[in-house]
Write a protein that holds these residues in place. Structure first.
Motif, short mmCIF file in Angstrom:
data_model
loop_
_atom_site.label_atom_id
_atom_site.label_comp_id
_atom_site.label_asym_id
_atom_site.label_seq_id
_atom_site.Cartn_x
_atom_site.Cartn_y
_atom_site.Cartn_z
N LEU A 138 0.81 -1.21 0.00
CA LEU A 138 0.00 0.00 0.00
C LEU A 138 0.85 1.26 0.00
O LEU A 138 0.47 2.27 -0.58
CB LEU A 138 -0.93 0.00 1.22
CG LEU A 138 -2.03 -1.06 1.23
CD1 LEU A 138 -2.83 -0.97 2.52
CD2 LEU A 138 -2.94 -0.93 0.02
N VAL A 139 2.00 1.22 0.67
CA VAL A 139 2.90 2.38 0.72
C VAL A 139 4.33 1.87 0.63
O VAL A 139 4.59 0.66 0.60
CB VAL A 139 2.71 3.21 2.02
CG1 VAL A 139 1.27 3.64 2.20
CG2 VAL A 139 3.17 2.42 3.23
N LEU A 158 2.38 9.95 -6.74
CA LEU A 158 1.47 8.90 -6.29
C LEU A 158 0.33 8.70 -7.28
O LEU A 158 -0.84 9.00 -7.01
CB LEU A 158 0.94 9.22 -4.90
CG LEU A 158 2.01 9.42 -3.82
CD1 LEU A 158 1.37 9.54 -2.45
CD2 LEU A 158 3.02 8.29 -3.83
N HIS A 171 1.58 -2.48 6.37
CA HIS A 171 0.90 -1.87 5.23
C HIS A 171 0.68 -2.90 4.13
O HIS A 171 0.75 -2.59 2.95
CB HIS A 171 1.70 -0.69 4.70
CG HIS A 171 1.89 0.41 5.70
ND1 HIS A 171 1.12 1.55 5.72
CD2 HIS A 171 2.76 0.55 6.74
CE1 HIS A 171 1.51 2.35 6.71
NE2 HIS A 171 2.50 1.76 7.34
N ALA A 212 4.63 0.39 -4.85
CA ALA A 212 3.54 0.74 -3.96
C ALA A 212 2.32 1.14 -4.81
O ALA A 212 2.47 1.58 -5.95
CB ALA A 212 3.94 1.88 -3.03
N ARG A 216 -3.97 4.16 -3.71
CA ARG A 216 -4.33 3.91 -2.31
C ARG A 216 -3.44 4.72 -1.36
O ARG A 216 -3.87 5.17 -0.31
CB ARG A 216 -4.21 2.41 -2.00
CG ARG A 216 -5.25 1.55 -2.71
CD ARG A 216 -6.64 1.88 -2.20
NE ARG A 216 -7.69 1.19 -2.93
CZ ARG A 216 -8.34 0.12 -2.49
NH1 ARG A 216 -8.03 -0.40 -1.32
NH2 ARG A 216 -9.30 -0.41 -3.21
N TRP A 217 -2.19 4.87 -1.75
CA TRP A 217 -1.25 5.64 -0.94
C TRP A 217 -1.72 7.09 -0.82
O TRP A 217 -1.72 7.68 0.27
CB TRP A 217 0.12 5.57 -1.60
CG TRP A 217 1.27 5.97 -0.73
CD1 TRP A 217 1.23 6.55 0.50
CD2 TRP A 217 2.64 5.79 -1.04
NE1 TRP A 217 2.51 6.77 0.96
CE2 TRP A 217 3.39 6.31 0.04
CE3 TRP A 217 3.33 5.26 -2.13
CZ2 TRP A 217 4.79 6.31 0.05
CZ3 TRP A 217 4.71 5.25 -2.12
CH2 TRP A 217 5.43 5.77 -1.04
N GLN A 220 -4.61 7.46 1.52
CA GLN A 220 -4.21 7.43 2.92
C GLN A 220 -3.67 8.78 3.36
O GLN A 220 -3.96 9.26 4.47
CB GLN A 220 -3.15 6.35 3.14
CG GLN A 220 -3.70 4.94 3.15
CD GLN A 220 -2.71 3.94 3.71
OE1 GLN A 220 -1.59 4.28 4.09
NE2 GLN A 220 -3.11 2.68 3.76
N ARG A 221 -2.87 9.41 2.52
CA ARG A 221 -2.33 10.73 2.88
C ARG A 221 -3.45 11.75 3.03
O ARG A 221 -3.40 12.61 3.93
CB ARG A 221 -1.32 11.18 1.83
CG ARG A 221 0.01 10.46 1.92
CD ARG A 221 1.05 11.09 1.00
NE ARG A 221 2.33 10.39 1.12
CZ ARG A 221 3.40 10.69 0.40
NH1 ARG A 221 3.35 11.67 -0.50
NH2 ARG A 221 4.53 10.02 0.57
N ALA A 328 -1.13 5.05 8.14
CA ALA A 328 -1.04 6.01 7.06
C ALA A 328 -0.07 7.14 7.41
O ALA A 328 0.57 7.70 6.53
CB ALA A 328 -2.42 6.57 6.73
N ASN A 331 4.05 7.50 6.41
CA ASN A 331 4.64 8.23 5.28
C ASN A 331 3.53 8.80 4.42
O ASN A 331 3.12 8.17 3.48
CB ASN A 331 5.52 7.29 4.46
CG ASN A 331 6.42 8.04 3.50
OD1 ASN A 331 6.36 9.26 3.44
ND2 ASN A 331 7.22 7.34 2.76
#
Length: 331
Positions: A138-139, A158, A171, A212, A216-217, A220-221, A328, A331
């Motif tokens: 995921l990350v 991303l 993750h 990654a 999705r990353w 999360q951010r 999350a 990072n």
């Protein structure tokens, strides 16, 4: 007409390795959420670093609803690194080369019901264009060999698959069985902290690719307010010295030396174990002195190769419900 045996192609299996330690309630919650995934695990290995009848009973009920479940009680606390290494060896006994292995924590269940399904889709798509794909997650992060620091991937990168140097545990890192067999599993000598980094760097050094899930990353951010966040080294130690800090410093120096980066290991040792503690001695003598003692011990053990469980972890009371956003915010 039915296809012949040579024409039948089975989809790769998904195996799980989950390490738990003295958190039965969180373990059960994670197992239940794994059962709710749109792509369930085919097999699961649970490595118990603190075997109790309660934990064994929870696992025996198979709340993850997998076809094959293996419970391995350890005779001693092997730490996350040792537990994952043991679980990976168990999986490799029967797994096929194209299969995948997802590494799990007892307190980090998948937050989205389609997380595993999406990661396997990403792995399949990448495999069609990159035969050296070894893992997806995921990350992730990139690694600066000169400074020995993780480098945050920019927000504008991303999108789609994001090439990274390692996939952090917690993750949902998913690795191809053939790549694990090629480079070996986790290094149990690390015991705690940066075992996932060492494994990722070993894969990258062997010529494999790690990616990654950019979409999705980014989600999360956004959820955790990490868009535009910037991280970097700080001079002042704002936390109390702990066993966790010891292992992260010791293992970082050890990893740099293991990959032949002696100059980087020296720089990290001087910065984290001498310069930074000296400054903090002036800013906060009591806390600074404890950080200095911990840093010197970490440096000594790393350079002398004193690995394994050299400092006893302090038992921390787990919360009944994990704090959301913790993964999350990494990072």
């Amino acid at each position: 007409m039915k296809p012949s045996g040579s024409e039948i192609r089975c989809a790769p299996a998904l195996h799980g390795v989950l390490v738990t330690y003295a958190r039965p309630e969180l373990l059960e919650r994670t197992l239940v959420q794994l059962a709710a995934q749109t792509r369930r695990l085919d097999t699961l290995v649970v490595v118990d670093n603190d075997p109790t009848p309660v934990t064994r009973e929870i696992v025996s009920r198979n709340p993850a609803r997998v076809r094959a479940l293996h419970y391995i009680p350890t005779p001693d606390n092997l730490g996350p690194a040792g537990g994952l290494a043991l679980g990976m060896r168990q999986v490799l006994c029967a797994a096929a080369e194209p299969d995948w292995v997802v590494l799990l924590d007892d307190d980090d269940p998948p937050e989205e019901p389609d997380a595993l399904e999406e990661l396997l889709k990403l792995a399949a798509a990448l495999g069609a264009v990159d035969s050296r794909v070894a893992g997806v997650g995921l990350v992730g992060a990139r690694f600066d060999w000169r400074s020995g620091r993780l480098v945050r991937v920019r927000d504008d990168e991303l999108q789609g698959p994001v090439p990274v140097d390692y996939l952090p545990s917690g993750h949902l890192p998913v690795y191809r069985v053939s790549a694990i067999r090629d480079v070996g599993g986790f290094d149990e000598r690390l015991f705690f902290s940066l075992d996932d980094l060492e494994f990722g760097l070993r894969l990258r050094t062997a010529g494999y690719s790690l990616y990654a899930h950019g979409t999705r990353w980014m989600e999360q951010r956004r959820k955790t307010g990490r868009i535009g966040a910037s991280g970097g080294p700080t001079i002042r130690e704002r936390t109390n010295p702990s066993w966790r800090r010891y292992y992260s410093v010791r293992n970082l120096i050890y990893i740099l030396m293991r990959f032949g980066r002696v100059r980087a290991a020296l720089r990290v040792t001087l910065l984290l174990c001498f310069l930074k503690p000296a400054i903090n001695l002036l800013l906060s003598p009591r806390r600074g002195s404890r950080h200095a003692a911990l840093g010197l011990r970490a440096a000594r053990d790393a350079w002398l190769g004193r690995m394994g469980r050299t400092v006893e972890p302090a038992l921390e009371a787990p919360a009944s419900v994990p704090q959301r956003g913790t993964k999350a915010s990494w990072n």
